[in-house]
Design a protein around this motif. Structure first.
Motif, PDB file in Angstrom:
ATOM      1  N   LYS A   4       0.845  -1.215   0.000  1.00 33.22           N
ATOM      2  CA  LYS A   4       0.000   0.000   0.000  1.00 33.22           C
ATOM      3  C   LYS A   4       0.878   1.262   0.000  1.00 33.22           C
ATOM      4  O   LYS A   4       0.626   2.220  -0.724  1.00 33.22           O
ATOM      5  CB  LYS A   4      -0.925  -0.053   1.224  1.00 33.22           C
ATOM      6  N   GLU A  64     -16.392   8.979   1.262  1.00 35.42           N
ATOM      7  CA  GLU A  64     -16.325   7.579   1.692  1.00 35.42           C
ATOM      8  C   GLU A  64     -17.689   7.194   2.260  1.00 35.42           C
ATOM      9  O   GLU A  64     -18.251   7.926   3.063  1.00 35.42           O
ATOM     10  CB  GLU A  64     -15.203   7.437   2.751  1.00 35.42           C
ATOM     11  N   ALA A  92     -20.317   7.881  -3.646  1.00 36.09           N
ATOM     12  CA  ALA A  92     -19.605   8.665  -4.664  1.00 36.09           C
ATOM     13  C   ALA A  92     -20.568   9.262  -5.689  1.00 36.09           C
ATOM     14  O   ALA A  92     -20.372  10.394  -6.133  1.00 36.09           O
ATOM     15  CB  ALA A  92     -18.593   7.764  -5.369  1.00 36.09           C
ATOM     16  N   LEU A 106      -8.120   5.677  -5.516  1.00 39.62           N
ATOM     17  CA  LEU A 106      -7.224   4.514  -5.475  1.00 39.62           C
ATOM     18  C   LEU A 106      -8.031   3.306  -5.020  1.00 39.62           C
ATOM     19  O   LEU A 106      -8.457   3.230  -3.873  1.00 39.62           O
ATOM     20  CB  LEU A 106      -6.058   4.789  -4.508  1.00 39.62           C
TER      21      LEU A 106
END
Ligand SMILES: C[S@@+](CC[C@H](N)C(=O)[O-])C[C@H]1O[C@@H](n2cnc3c(N)ncnc32)[C@H](O)[C@@H]1O
Length: 238
Positions: A4, A64, A92, A106
Motif C-alpha cells: 500500500k 467515503e 460517490a 485509489l
C-alpha cells in the motif's frame, strides 16, 4: 502495508508530475476530491505532500460511504491541524462539489471508479487519476458477437480478465470522448497488487473526441456489452 505504501508513493509521484505539467496555477489553491478514501492513507499523504512538501494551498475532501472511517479521518485531520482536509460520508454518485481541479481514486470498489470519473468530467476537472479495483459490471455482459471471442470467453478466468481490460478501455475511451487525453500507466509492479493500472486523464482541447466515440462504439459491438456505468452517468448529466 509495504504494498500500500509503495502504491501511494507512486500515485503521488505521478500526480505530482502531471500537476507540474498542467495548467493548474501555482498560486491558486487546489481543490481535490478523493473518492472511496477508506482510511485516508492516500488522502493524508497527498495533502501533506502538497501543503507541507510543496507549500501549495489546497482544499481536499475524502468521499467515503463508511461513516466510521469518515469520523476516524476527520478526527485525525483535526489532530494534525490539516485545516483544508475533511471527509464526507456519502456515496460517490451523490457527491457534487461546486469546483474540482483534481479527482483521485485509489481502488474505489467496482463502479465507484466510474462515479469518480463522472464527477471529474461533470466538474470539468483538470486531472482525473484513478486506479480501478474489482470490476463486476461487464463480465456477465460479454458475449460472442461473431468476432471470434468464443475461445477467450469460454474460460471463466480469462473471461474475467478480458472483462477487466474491456472495462478500463471503455472508461479511457469515454474520458477521451469527454475531452481528456488519457494514459494507461502500470504504476506499481504486480508483486505489490494485481490492480496496478492507473488511468491518468488530463483535460485537453486536443483530445480526439470523435475517434474515441467511434472506438467506444466498436468496442461495445465487438464484446457485446450494452451497459457501462460511466456511460450512463455521463448521459444522465447531459
Ligand atoms: C479498497 S478501499 C480503498 C481505500 C483507499 N482509497 C486506499 O487505497 O487505501 C475502497 C473504499 O471505497 C469505499 N467505497 C466503495 N464504494 C463506494 C462508493 N460508491 N462511494 C463511496 N465510497 C465507496 C469503500 O467503503 C472502501 O473504504
Amino acid at each position: 502495508m509495504q504494498g500500500k505504501y509503495r502504491q501511494i508513493c507512486r500515485f503521488i509521484e505521478i500526480a505530482d508530475d502531471l500537476i507540474k505539467d498542467s495548467d493548474l496555477k501555482r498560486d491558486a489553491p487546489l481543490s481535490i476530491i478523493d473518492i472511496g478514501s477508506g482510511k485516508g492513507y492516500l488522502t493524508f499523504a497527498f495533502y501533506d505532500h502538497l501543503t507541507t512538501g510543496l507549500g501549495r494551498r489546497c482544499h481536499m475532501s475524502g468521499i467515503e460511504m463508511r461513516g466510521d472511517l469518515v469520523n476516524f479521518c476527520n478526527r485525525l485531520a483535526r489532530e494534525l491541524d490539516f485545516e483544508g482536509l475533511s471527509f464526507v460520508a456519502e456515496a460517490a454518485s451523490r457527491a457534487s462539489p461546486p469546483h474540482v481541479d483534481i479527482v483521485i481514486a485509489l481502488h474505489a470498489c467496482d463502479t465507484a471508479t466510474d462515479d469518480a470519473m463522472a464527477l471529474g468530467v461533470r466538474a470539468d476537472a483538470g486531472l482525473i487519476l484513478s486506479a480501478p479495483c474489482c470490476q463486476h459490471e461487464i463480465a456477465p455482459q460479454i458475449k460472442d458477437t461473431g468476432d471470434g471471442l468464443q475461445g477467450l470467453i469460454k474460460y471463466p478466468l480469462l473471461k474475467q480478465r478480458q472483462a477487466d481490460l474491456v472495462t478500463d478501455a471503455a472508461r479511457a475511451l469515454l474520458l477521451e470522448a469527454s475531452g481528456y487525453k488519457v494514459k494507461m500507466i502500470e504504476f506499481v509492479s504486480t508483486e505489490h497488487t494485481s490492480k496496478n493500472i492507473l488511468i491518468a486523464a488530463v483535460k485537453s482541447s486536443h483530445a480526439d473526441r470523435v475517434t474515441a466515440r467511434k472506438q467506444y462504439q466498436a468496442l461495445k459491438n465487438t464484446t457485446g456489452f450494452s451497459t457501462q456505468h460511466l456511460e450512463s452517468q455521463l448521459k444522465d448529466a447531459e
